[in-house]
Design a protein around this motif. Structure first.
Motif, PDB file in Angstrom:
ATOM      1  N   ARG B 297       2.116  -7.534   2.513  1.00  0.00           N
ATOM      2  CA  ARG B 297       2.509  -8.916   2.828  1.00  0.00           C
ATOM      3  C   ARG B 297       1.523  -9.473   3.857  1.00  0.00           C
ATOM      4  O   ARG B 297       0.922 -10.502   3.645  1.00  0.00           O
ATOM      5  N   LEU B 298       1.371  -8.766   4.960  1.00  0.00           N
ATOM      6  CA  LEU B 298       0.396  -9.158   5.979  1.00  0.00           C
ATOM      7  C   LEU B 298      -0.923  -8.471   5.623  1.00  0.00           C
ATOM      8  O   LEU B 298      -1.049  -7.258   5.785  1.00  0.00           O
ATOM      9  N   PHE B 299      -1.879  -9.254   5.114  1.00  0.00           N
ATOM     10  CA  PHE B 299      -3.168  -8.663   4.725  1.00  0.00           C
ATOM     11  C   PHE B 299      -4.185  -8.802   5.848  1.00  0.00           C
ATOM     12  O   PHE B 299      -5.090  -7.996   5.975  1.00  0.00           O
ATOM     13  N   ARG B 300      -4.070  -9.853   6.650  1.00  0.00           N
ATOM     14  CA  ARG B 300      -4.876 -10.007   7.858  1.00  0.00           C
ATOM     15  C   ARG B 300      -3.955 -10.423   8.977  1.00  0.00           C
ATOM     16  O   ARG B 300      -3.332 -11.468   8.859  1.00  0.00           O
ATOM     17  N   PRO B 301      -3.875  -9.649  10.074  1.00  0.00           N
ATOM     18  CA  PRO B 301      -4.490  -8.340  10.238  1.00  0.00           C
ATOM     19  C   PRO B 301      -3.860  -7.312   9.284  1.00  0.00           C
ATOM     20  O   PRO B 301      -2.679  -7.434   8.962  1.00  0.00           O
ATOM     21  N   PHE B 302      -4.656  -6.312   8.885  1.00  0.00           N
ATOM     22  CA  PHE B 302      -4.135  -5.302   7.973  1.00  0.00           C
ATOM     23  C   PHE B 302      -3.445  -4.190   8.775  1.00  0.00           C
ATOM     24  O   PHE B 302      -4.021  -3.655   9.715  1.00  0.00           O
ATOM     25  N   PRO B 303      -2.225  -3.849   8.395  1.00  0.00           N
ATOM     26  CA  PRO B 303      -1.476  -2.837   9.172  1.00  0.00           C
ATOM     27  C   PRO B 303      -1.876  -1.413   8.786  1.00  0.00           C
ATOM     28  O   PRO B 303      -1.147  -0.711   8.092  1.00  0.00           O
ATOM     29  N   TYR B 304      -3.041  -0.983   9.261  1.00  0.00           N
ATOM     30  CA  TYR B 304      -3.607   0.306   8.839  1.00  0.00           C
ATOM     31  C   TYR B 304      -2.679   1.489   9.124  1.00  0.00           C
ATOM     32  O   TYR B 304      -2.418   2.316   8.247  1.00  0.00           O
ATOM     33  N   ALA B 305      -2.200   1.579  10.370  1.00  0.00           N
ATOM     34  CA  ALA B 305      -1.405   2.751  10.752  1.00  0.00           C
ATOM     35  C   ALA B 305      -0.128   2.839   9.924  1.00  0.00           C
ATOM     36  O   ALA B 305       0.255   3.912   9.443  1.00  0.00           O
ATOM     37  N   GLU B 306       0.509   1.680   9.714  1.00  0.00           N
ATOM     38  CA  GLU B 306       1.775   1.669   8.982  1.00  0.00           C
ATOM     39  C   GLU B 306       1.562   2.008   7.506  1.00  0.00           C
ATOM     40  O   GLU B 306       2.366   2.710   6.895  1.00  0.00           O
ATOM     41  N   VAL B 307       0.472   1.504   6.937  1.00  0.00           N
ATOM     42  CA  VAL B 307       0.170   1.809   5.535  1.00  0.00           C
ATOM     43  C   VAL B 307      -0.151   3.297   5.391  1.00  0.00           C
ATOM     44  O   VAL B 307       0.285   3.959   4.438  1.00  0.00           O
ATOM     45  N   ALA B 308      -0.900   3.831   6.358  1.00  0.00           N
ATOM     46  CA  ALA B 308      -1.230   5.263   6.322  1.00  0.00           C
ATOM     47  C   ALA B 308       0.039   6.093   6.354  1.00  0.00           C
ATOM     48  O   ALA B 308       0.179   7.084   5.623  1.00  0.00           O
ATOM     49  N   GLN B 309       0.976   5.670   7.186  1.00  0.00           N
ATOM     50  CA  GLN B 309       2.232   6.408   7.286  1.00  0.00           C
ATOM     51  C   GLN B 309       3.028   6.331   5.977  1.00  0.00           C
ATOM     52  O   GLN B 309       3.610   7.315   5.536  1.00  0.00           O
ATOM     53  N   ALA B 310       2.991   5.165   5.352  1.00  0.00           N
ATOM     54  CA  ALA B 310       3.771   4.972   4.125  1.00  0.00           C
ATOM     55  C   ALA B 310       3.168   5.729   2.933  1.00  0.00           C
ATOM     56  O   ALA B 310       3.894   6.161   2.044  1.00  0.00           O
ATOM     57  N   LEU B 311       1.848   5.868   2.911  1.00  0.00           N
ATOM     58  CA  LEU B 311       1.195   6.459   1.735  1.00  0.00           C
ATOM     59  C   LEU B 311       0.646   7.861   1.971  1.00  0.00           C
ATOM     60  O   LEU B 311       0.291   8.560   1.001  1.00  0.00           O
ATOM     61  N   GLY B 312       0.558   8.277   3.233  1.00  0.00           N
ATOM     62  CA  GLY B 312      -0.132   9.524   3.582  1.00  0.00           C
ATOM     63  C   GLY B 312       0.393  10.752   2.869  1.00  0.00           C
ATOM     64  O   GLY B 312      -0.363  11.649   2.503  1.00  0.00           O
ATOM     65  N   GLY B 313       1.692  10.813   2.631  1.00  0.00           N
ATOM     66  CA  GLY B 313       2.278  12.011   2.052  1.00  0.00           C
ATOM     67  C   GLY B 313       2.214  12.069   0.532  1.00  0.00           C
ATOM     68  O   GLY B 313       2.676  13.043  -0.080  1.00  0.00           O
ATOM     69  N   LEU B 314       1.677  11.038  -0.104  1.00  0.00           N
ATOM     70  CA  LEU B 314       1.669  11.003  -1.570  1.00  0.00           C
ATOM     71  C   LEU B 314       0.531  11.855  -2.147  1.00  0.00           C
ATOM     72  O   LEU B 314      -0.385  12.258  -1.440  1.00  0.00           O
ATOM     73  N   LYS B 315       0.612  12.093  -3.464  1.00  0.00           N
ATOM     74  CA  LYS B 315      -0.449  12.875  -4.114  1.00  0.00           C
ATOM     75  C   LYS B 315      -1.551  11.968  -4.664  1.00  0.00           C
ATOM     76  O   LYS B 315      -2.720  12.324  -4.603  1.00  0.00           O
ATOM     77  N   ALA B 316      -1.156  10.838  -5.238  1.00  0.00           N
ATOM     78  CA  ALA B 316      -2.166   9.945  -5.826  1.00  0.00           C
ATOM     79  C   ALA B 316      -1.712   8.492  -5.728  1.00  0.00           C
ATOM     80  O   ALA B 316      -0.542   8.181  -5.940  1.00  0.00           O
ATOM     81  N   VAL B 317      -2.667   7.619  -5.418  1.00  0.00           N
ATOM     82  CA  VAL B 317      -2.384   6.196  -5.226  1.00  0.00           C
ATOM     83  C   VAL B 317      -3.408   5.379  -6.012  1.00  0.00           C
ATOM     84  O   VAL B 317      -4.599   5.695  -5.996  1.00  0.00           O
ATOM     85  N   ALA B 318      -2.942   4.342  -6.694  1.00  0.00           N
ATOM     86  CA  ALA B 318      -3.860   3.405  -7.346  1.00  0.00           C
ATOM     87  C   ALA B 318      -3.728   2.057  -6.662  1.00  0.00           C
ATOM     88  O   ALA B 318      -2.627   1.535  -6.517  1.00  0.00           O
ATOM     89  N   VAL B 319      -4.858   1.520  -6.212  1.00  0.00           N
ATOM     90  CA  VAL B 319      -4.869   0.191  -5.611  1.00  0.00           C
ATOM     91  C   VAL B 319      -5.373  -0.780  -6.666  1.00  0.00           C
ATOM     92  O   VAL B 319      -6.464  -0.606  -7.206  1.00  0.00           O
ATOM     93  N   LEU B 320      -4.543  -1.781  -6.968  1.00  0.00           N
ATOM     94  CA  LEU B 320      -4.904  -2.751  -7.993  1.00  0.00           C
ATOM     95  C   LEU B 320      -5.365  -4.036  -7.317  1.00  0.00           C
ATOM     96  O   LEU B 320      -4.628  -4.611  -6.520  1.00  0.00           O
ATOM     97  N   ASP B 321      -6.557  -4.454  -7.627  1.00  0.00           N
ATOM     98  CA  ASP B 321      -7.129  -5.649  -7.015  1.00  0.00           C
ATOM     99  C   ASP B 321      -7.284  -6.758  -8.039  1.00  0.00           C
ATOM    100  O   ASP B 321      -7.820  -6.540  -9.121  1.00  0.00           O
ATOM    101  N   ARG B 322      -6.858  -7.964  -7.652  1.00  0.00           N
ATOM    102  CA  ARG B 322      -7.062  -9.128  -8.526  1.00  0.00           C
ATOM    103  C   ARG B 322      -8.291  -9.917  -8.052  1.00  0.00           C
ATOM    104  O   ARG B 322      -8.357 -11.148  -8.176  1.00  0.00           O
TER     105      ARG B 322
END
Lengths: 191, 393
Positions: B297-322
């Motif tokens: 939702r908030l892309f600038r500033p980008f919440p790096y630490a929070e995103v890392a926490q949310a995704l860090g434990g996963l095995k694989a992530v796909a980022v889809l860019d438009r």
């Protein structure tokens, strides 16, 4: 019909197809339902084939792409049957509604529906000419869609048509559209 | 009582602007504008708002006039999209450098050539580095809610930066959906009276604006912008969201975590395509696949630490860019990778470019990507990092 009803409209630019999808969405808001109405945007020209879509759901409608598997297909201009495959992707229990003066049986033979699919016709253009004096089939088609889907009551739909057209048109045109919507509802034939 | 209506995304944001009643709105009145400004201009013409509408000769001038009005001390809003935002580019940096809390709706559209007016995110991604706060919206409801919150975020005394609110052109902007509007009084109470800092029109206390600052101090000005974006905005966004939840019942964060808690694979995706993808995530869950989704939702500033926490434990992530950065990776992908890099153990990450120029994002696209993620999660092998999907042969 399931949790979300998906509708695909086939019409030609200038027939009020997009308006019909909008009015239907508005009317379906009742009972806390979630709605979508959107056309497929391309170059906008009178007479060009166009599609518009509705999704009506009891839960939040999150799908934001064209309807690929409609349960209801509303064909506002029967000349499209020769150029567009209106049955494409339709569900096995889909309902086809076609604006035509032809016999519903004849349309059924043309569409070649699957066993669980139903075909209805309504002579929406004639109704519009008689009720409004102009060949805008969208109001009778709305009435007919309302009849074959049972999504909203006729009374509720008429209230919404009055509201939507009331913003733009004179009283005479509004009355004509109300009459056209009512007749579309009443004159649907099953093939 | 909330008013429930069926309106377009453009109408929804125009309604937010009506309720907020900004002092000035400068806009360029033809393509590439949207119905949003037309609706708002009608409110002004019909006396529903006190806003002074300034019609200018280009989008560059629109932002220039917004900057002037905001410097004078007004609460200022505008809207643009696609090439219009691109033409504003120079002035975006002036708005943020002068710390002017202008709020702008961006109805995301592609950039020419070839000429195309449909949805992608090239416009707002081009404004990524301009010092504006960026909020992104999945649907009309979120665009309306984000617009109301954007004024509070931009005008917060710890922030004082311009903010833009994105929604997908056509897919959301021009499509009708159900929306719950808040009461006028409630919105007015929430956004409150605007108190400008150091307004130009405070003639008893004259000040200089837009001065020449060379090697002696320019670096420090930019440091100040960095510091507020890096350390202040996130907390303000969360604070405003918490207050907004009290009045609306709708919860917002820095991003939406959808079925991520025990997820092994996930999609990261902005705006309307996230809605479609959520339905597909549900169908994978029904099959027992631990799939999830993160929608920034908030892309600038980008919440790096929070995103890392949310995704860090996963095995694989796909980022889809438009949107694409030609010769580089997609803009959301680079952020997610930057967020994950400091972690000792991190998921495999792939990048898909989708939906440029309004190409439909369909459920089968999300299905294909999730299936690829299942395979990566099993084998640990990534064959292609960046790939276009939905390309016609």
């Amino acid at each position: 019909m399931g949790e979300t009803v998906e509708i695909r409209w086939h019409g030609r630019g200038g027939q009020g197809t997009v308006t019909a999808a909008k009015v239907l969405a508005d009317a379906c808001l009742s009972g806390g339902r979630y709605v979508q109405a959107f056309p497929e945007y391309g170059p906008e020209r009178a007479g060009a084939p166009l599609r518009a879509y509705n999704r009506i759901g009891v839960k939040e409608v999150r799908m934001h792409c064209p309807v690929l598997n409609p349960q209801v297909v509303s064909v506002v201009d029967a000349s499209l049957l020769d150029t567009v495959d209106v049955t494409e992707g339709a569900t096995d229990d889909a309902v086809f509604l076609v604006n035509t003066a032809k016999d519903p049986q004849e349309i059924r033979e043309k569409l070649k529906p699957k066993p669980g699919q139903k075909v209805f016709t309504v002579d929406a253009t004639r109704i519009a000419l008689e009720a409004i004096g102009r060949p805008f089939p969208n109001s009778p088609m709305l009435g007919a869609v309302c009849r074959v889907t049972g999504l909203v009551s006729l009374e509720h739909l008429l209230e919404d048509v009055r509201k939507s057209f009331g913003k733009k048109f004179a009283q005479k045109i509004i009355e004509g559209n109300l009459e056209a919507t009512r007749r579309g509802y009443e004159e649907v034939k099953e093939g | 009582m909330a008013r429930v209506m069926a309106v377009t995304g453009n109408e929804a944001v125009a309604e937010a602007f009506r309720q907020i009643n900004p002092d000035v709105c400068a806009a360029y009145p033809i393509t590439p504008q949207t119905e949003l400004m037309q609706r708002f201009a009608a409110f002004a013409a019909n006396g529903k708002v006190d806003t002074e509408i300034i019609l200018v000769e280009s989008e560059h001038s629109a932002m220039s006039a917004c900057i002037g009005a905001a410097t004078a001390g007004g609460r200022v809003a505008t809207a643009t999209c696609g090439p219009g935002l691109a033409l504003m580019w120079e002035m975006l940096f002036v708005a943020s450098g002068m710390r002017l809390p202008i709020v702008m709706a961006v109805v995301n559209r592609s950039l020419s050539a070839p000429i195309n007016i449909h949805c992608d995110h090239a416009d707002a991604m081009g404004a990524r580095d301009s010092g504006w706060v960026q909020l992104w919206s999945e649907n009309a409801q979120e665009a309306y809610d984000n617009t109301i919150q954007a004024f509070r975020i931009a005008e917060h005394v710890d922030v004082r930066l311009p903010a833009l609110v994105c929604m997908d052109g056509f897919i959301i902007g021009h499509s009708i959906t159900r929306i719950e509007f808040l009461e006028d009084e409630l919105v007015k109470g929430f956004t409150g009276e605007y108190t400008p800092l150091n307004p130009l029109l405070d003639i008893d206390n004259p000040k200089s604006f837009g001065p020449l600052v060379l090697t002696d101090q320019y670096h420090e000005y930019k440091y100040a912008q960095h510091e507020v974006m890096w350390t202040k905005v996130r907390d303000v966004v969360l604070g405003v969201a918490a207050e907004f939840e009290k009045v609306s019942g709708r919860r917002y964060g820095l991003f939406e975590s959808y079925r991520l808690d025990d997820a092994e694979i996930a999609l990261v995706i902005l705006n309307s395509a996230a809605g479609t993808a959520k339905d597909v995530v549900d169908s994978f869950r029904e099959r027992g696949v631990k799939a999830g989704l993160l929608k920034p939702r908030l892309f600038r500033p980008f919440p790096y630490a929070e995103v890392a926490q949310a995704l860090g434990g996963l095995k694989a992530v796909a980022v889809l860019d438009r949107a694409d950065s030609f010769g580089g990776y997609g803009p959301v992908f680079t952020e997610v990778c930057s967020a994950l890099y400091p972690l000792a153990k991190r998921p495999a990450v792939i990048n898909k470019i989708y939906g440029l120029g309004g190409r439909d994002f369909l459920p089968q696209h999300a299905e294909r990507v999730l299936k690829e993620l299942e395979e990566i999660a099993q084998t640990g092998r990534v064959s292609v990092i960046k790939e276009y999907i939905g390309v016609r042969e």
